[in-house]
Design a protein around this motif. Structure first.
Motif: not given
Length: 146
Positions: A96, A99, A104-110
């Motif tokens: 946590k 992150v 975190r990247q957009e494809r994983y929930g930005q």
């Protein structure tokens, strides 16, 4: 998450003075490293709170440092400052915190990283060096060398 290293190349004059006074031993190294790690721990908690990463406050309570000094391949001594434990949902607090720091990247929930841990390290570093110098000066004064 971060290492506070006491590297022999970082403060050569200080180490040389301690060696000449026969004060460069594991006790002094531990005292310096633990003092520096405590400064970094406090600053990391402060920066984490400032960044607003305290929904439950679970991770911030678990920021700490190891009480074991490690000697690396280069001869540098270090103590690790990290986040231990798991949250209520079973996710490790270190994950946590990573992150929250880097995002975190957009494809994983930005999630946009706040880089609070990086700021804490940068802000704490001068104080950690000052503390190490203070400890060394006190040891030299105890021996009557300065």
């Amino acid at each position: 998450m971060a290492n506070f290293e006491f590297d022999e190349n970082a403060i050569p004059d200080l180490i040389h003075a301690l060696e000449q006074a026969d004060l460069y031993d594991t006790e002094v190294v531990e005292e310096m490293l633990f003092a520096g790690a405590q400064i970094l721990t406090d600053e990391a908690k402060s920066q984490m709170a400032r960044a607003g990463h305290v929904d439950t406050g679970d991770a911030i309570k678990h920021i700490g440092f190891t009480r074991k000094v490690k000697k690396g391949k280069t001869g540098a001594y270090s103590v690790t400052v990290t986040v231990k434990g798991k949250g209520k949902n079973g996710v490790p607090n270190a994950v946590k915190t990573f992150v929250a720091n880097y995002g975190r990247q957009e494809r994983y929930g930005q999630i946009v990283g706040s880089h609070f841990w990086n700021r804490a390290r940068q802000k704490a570093e001068p104080e950690m060096v000052r503390k190490c110098e203070e400890i060394a000066t006190n040891k030299l004064k105890q021996k009557g060398l300065i």
